[in-house]
Design an enzyme around this catalytic site. Structure first.
Site: not given
Length: 284
Positions: A10, A14-15, A139, A164
């Site tokens: 990914g 983003g990060i 997260s 999620y």
């Protein structure tokens, strides 16, 4: 990090992108994994130019597809003598339930099963390196739920945010059990982290009100992508955590994760379920 090989999933936004950039600046060989080949090659070209590091390359794979994960692992194993760092960063929130390429609910397929399968397939490459590191991006959203082992895909009742949260809890459960198993095997560590609430493209894949909420909340409350990548980069590269394994980090500090994530029975059940759903048995 010079001479070390790092893979970041990914990593075209983003990060993940910021983590790959930080590792490239460190002088590491960086493999950027993403779904879109045109975007991936463009981003890698930008990364080479920005960092002056020519040892950055792109690998295409949809990590919601177990077939593509296996193909990616096969290519890597054919071309790499070892892998020093694996950053499992890819993840998404799907407001509406949908099935992925394997007819598995997308949140579960991408955020957990993809991470579980790719890590297992690359264990031999990680084991060939001295002091290899696995970094799983979870997260703080993992706090609250438990894994619904009777219906992990939300077939009977689906709520996007709940799905999620469950997937992020699975990341922590997986990390803890993986670290325990690796402890007997030698030289590979596994840790997980909360990156913070980051102003990335998280949630932008949704439509309607869900997308509006994601965009507005990020503009008002989120930290930058660069700040969000700090803990991922720290766990991947900092010498001070070279021997640390089986911990959950926030802002580069180990903290206690939820009680549900420390449930050893849940860790074992998740491991067995993941092996069943991927058809892959870990060599540990």
């Amino acid at each position: 990090m010079r001479g070390k090989t790092c893979l970041v999933t990914g990593a075209t936004d983003g990060i993940g992108w910021m983590t790959a950039r930080a590792l490239a600046r460190d002088g590491a060989r960086v493999i950027v994994v993403g779904r879109n080949p045109e975007k991936g090659e463009r981003r890698v070209a930008d990364l080479r130019e920005e960092t002056g590091n020519g040892a950055v390359r792109f690998e295409r794979a949809d990590l919601a597809s177990q077939e593509e994960i296996r193909a990616l692992a096969m290519r890597l194993r054919a071309n790499l003598p070892r892998l020093d760092v694996l950053v499992n960063n890819v993840g998404a929130w799907f407001h509406r339930r949908g099935a992925g390429p394997d007819n598995i609910e997308m949140t579960w397929a991408l955020n957990h099963l993809g991470q579980f399968l790719l890590t297992g397939l690359l264990l031999d490459l990680l084991g060939a390196a001295q002091g290899a590191r696995i970094v799983n991006v979870s997260s703080r959203a993992h706090q609250g739920p438990q894994v619904d082992f009777d219906d992990p895909e939300g077939a009977r009742r689906y709520a996007g945010w709940r799905a999620y949260q469950q997937s992020k809890l699975a990341n922590v459960l997986f990390t803890y059990r993986l670290a325990e198993r690796l402890g007997a095997a030698g030289h590979v560590t596994a840790n997980c982290l909360h990156p913070g609430f980051v102003a990335s493209r998280f949630g932008h894949n949704n439509s309607g009100f869900a997308r509006i909420v994601a965009v507005a909340s990020q503009r008002l409350f989120a930290i930058s992508e660069e700040k969000g990548a700090v803990t991922s980069h720290y766990l991947a590269a900092d010498e001070s955590v070279g021997g640390t394994s089986g911990r959950y980090f926030v802002r580069c500090r180990p903290v206690e994760s939820s009680a549900a994530s420390r449930d050893r029975d849940a860790q074992s059940r998740l491991w067995r379920l993941s092996e069943e759903m991927t058809g892959f048995r870990y060599p540990l």
